[in-house]
Design a protein around this motif. Structure first.
Motif, PDB file in Angstrom:
ATOM      1  N   LEU A  38       7.034  -0.543  11.450  1.00  0.00           N
ATOM      2  CA  LEU A  38       6.954  -1.147  10.242  1.00  0.00           C
ATOM      3  C   LEU A  38       5.934  -1.163   9.835  1.00  0.00           C
ATOM      4  N   LEU A  39       5.179  -1.407  10.362  1.00  0.00           N
ATOM      5  CA  LEU A  39       4.014  -2.575  10.467  1.00  0.00           C
ATOM      6  C   LEU A  39       3.142  -0.871  10.336  1.00  0.00           C
ATOM      7  N   TYR A  40       3.352   0.542  11.200  1.00  0.00           N
ATOM      8  CA  TYR A  40       2.488   1.812  11.169  1.00  0.00           C
ATOM      9  C   TYR A  40       2.361   1.827   9.492  1.00  0.00           C
ATOM     10  N   GLU A  41       3.884   1.984   9.465  1.00  0.00           N
ATOM     11  CA  GLU A  41       4.253   2.363   7.579  1.00  0.00           C
ATOM     12  C   GLU A  41       3.027   2.272   6.777  1.00  0.00           C
ATOM     13  N   VAL A  42       2.596   0.528   6.762  1.00  0.00           N
ATOM     14  CA  VAL A  42       2.332  -0.266   5.867  1.00  0.00           C
ATOM     15  C   VAL A  42       1.116   0.668   6.052  1.00  0.00           C
ATOM     16  N   GLY A  43       0.820   1.085   7.184  1.00  0.00           N
ATOM     17  CA  GLY A  43      -1.274   1.745   6.873  1.00  0.00           C
ATOM     18  C   GLY A  43      -0.747   2.666   6.022  1.00  0.00           C
ATOM     19  N   GLU A  44      -0.210   3.390   6.916  1.00  0.00           N
ATOM     20  CA  GLU A  44       0.068   5.103   6.437  1.00  0.00           C
ATOM     21  C   GLU A  44       0.319   5.126   4.518  1.00  0.00           C
ATOM     22  N   ARG A  45       0.574   3.500   4.072  1.00  0.00           N
ATOM     23  CA  ARG A  45       1.273   4.134   2.029  1.00  0.00           C
ATOM     24  C   ARG A  45       0.570   3.578   2.003  1.00  0.00           C
ATOM     25  N   LEU A  46      -0.470   2.464   2.772  1.00  0.00           N
ATOM     26  CA  LEU A  46      -1.761   1.780   2.215  1.00  0.00           C
ATOM     27  C   LEU A  46      -3.081   3.442   1.521  1.00  0.00           C
ATOM     28  N   GLN A  47      -3.014   3.876   3.517  1.00  0.00           N
ATOM     29  CA  GLN A  47      -4.184   5.058   2.848  1.00  0.00           C
ATOM     30  C   GLN A  47      -3.475   6.556   1.842  1.00  0.00           C
ATOM     31  N   LYS A  48      -1.935   6.627   1.629  1.00  0.00           N
ATOM     32  CA  LYS A  48      -1.872   7.371   1.005  1.00  0.00           C
ATOM     33  C   LYS A  48      -2.284   6.792  -0.730  1.00  0.00           C
ATOM     34  N   LYS A  49      -2.206   5.588  -1.029  1.00  0.00           N
ATOM     35  CA  LYS A  49      -2.827   4.718  -1.885  1.00  0.00           C
ATOM     36  C   LYS A  49      -4.219   4.591  -2.086  1.00  0.00           C
ATOM     37  N   THR A  50      -5.181   5.826  -2.741  1.00  0.00           N
ATOM     38  CA  THR A  50      -6.418   5.443  -2.864  1.00  0.00           C
ATOM     39  C   THR A  50      -7.519   4.398  -3.148  1.00  0.00           C
ATOM     40  N   HIS A  51      -6.478   4.558  -4.566  1.00  0.00           N
ATOM     41  CA  HIS A  51      -7.312   3.491  -5.415  1.00  0.00           C
ATOM     42  C   HIS A  51      -7.171   2.312  -4.855  1.00  0.00           C
ATOM     43  N   LEU A  52      -5.761   1.925  -3.927  1.00  0.00           N
ATOM     44  CA  LEU A  52      -5.912   0.403  -3.573  1.00  0.00           C
ATOM     45  C   LEU A  52      -6.936  -0.042  -2.031  1.00  0.00           C
ATOM     46  N   HIS A  53      -8.192   1.287  -2.263  1.00  0.00           N
ATOM     47  CA  HIS A  53      -9.239   1.518  -0.596  1.00  0.00           C
ATOM     48  C   HIS A  53     -10.284   0.101  -1.565  1.00  0.00           C
ATOM     49  N   TYR A  54      -9.914  -0.195  -2.772  1.00  0.00           N
ATOM     50  CA  TYR A  54     -11.202  -1.209  -2.902  1.00  0.00           C
ATOM     51  C   TYR A  54     -10.997  -3.145  -2.197  1.00  0.00           C
ATOM     52  N   MET A  55      -9.052  -3.302  -2.362  1.00  0.00           N
ATOM     53  CA  MET A  55      -9.011  -4.500  -1.859  1.00  0.00           C
ATOM     54  C   MET A  55      -9.484  -4.653  -0.682  1.00  0.00           C
ATOM     55  N   THR A  56      -9.303  -3.597   0.483  1.00  0.00           N
ATOM     56  CA  THR A  56      -9.470  -4.027   1.596  1.00  0.00           C
ATOM     57  C   THR A  56     -10.491  -3.451   2.103  1.00  0.00           C
ATOM     58  N   ALA A  57     -11.089  -3.250   1.295  1.00  0.00           N
ATOM     59  CA  ALA A  57     -12.909  -2.772   1.696  1.00  0.00           C
ATOM     60  C   ALA A  57     -13.694  -4.027   1.808  1.00  0.00           C
ATOM     61  N   GLY A  58     -14.523  -4.558   2.815  1.00  0.00           N
ATOM     62  CA  GLY A  58     -14.761  -5.450   2.760  1.00  0.00           C
ATOM     63  C   GLY A  58     -13.759  -6.826   3.652  1.00  0.00           C
ATOM     64  N   TRP A  59     -12.755  -6.573   3.740  1.00  0.00           N
ATOM     65  CA  TRP A  59     -12.339  -7.892   4.149  1.00  0.00           C
ATOM     66  C   TRP A  59     -11.555  -7.309   5.386  1.00  0.00           C
TER      67      TRP A  59
END
Length: 113
Positions: free
Chosen positions: A7-28
């Protein structure tokens, strides 16, 4: 039941697919410890350079946030269903700074299927 690691691996996969959310994790750059009380397993989500990776949480590693709950609640929390996520969020304990808690909440909600 799907394992917590998957499940944790899938969270990472879902985040990678939603490129518009990368700004949320950049620098965090954070380590999120996950403690499953009923199985005594410990996992860690590492957020670094805009991506999420999962692995076993060793005792000597520190964590910026700690999420604690039962296996069923963790499956609901990381499973990707927004309505189930909302219920699970009320049943787990999260320790850490409020800013980090809110950021994790936003990432998990926005990566729901």
């Amino acid at each position: 039941m799907i394992g917590i690691g998957r499940l944790l691996y899938e969270v990472g996969e879902r985040l990678q697919k939603k490129t518009h959310l990368h700004y949320m994790t950049a620098g965090w750059e954070k380590r999120i410890g996950i403690v499953v009380d009923d199985t005594q397993s410990r996992w860690q989500l590492t957020i670094s350079k805009g991506s999420i990776s999962a692995g076993v949480w060793e005792e000597e590693q520190s964590a910026d946030l700690i999420v604690r709950g039962g296996e069923r609640q963790m499956e609901m929390l990381f499973g990707g269903d927004e309505l189930v996520y909302t219920l699970a969020k009320q049943q787990v304990k999260i320790a850490g700074t409020l800013r980090d808690q809110l950021k994790l909440d936003a990432i998990l909600r926005l990566t729901c299927k």
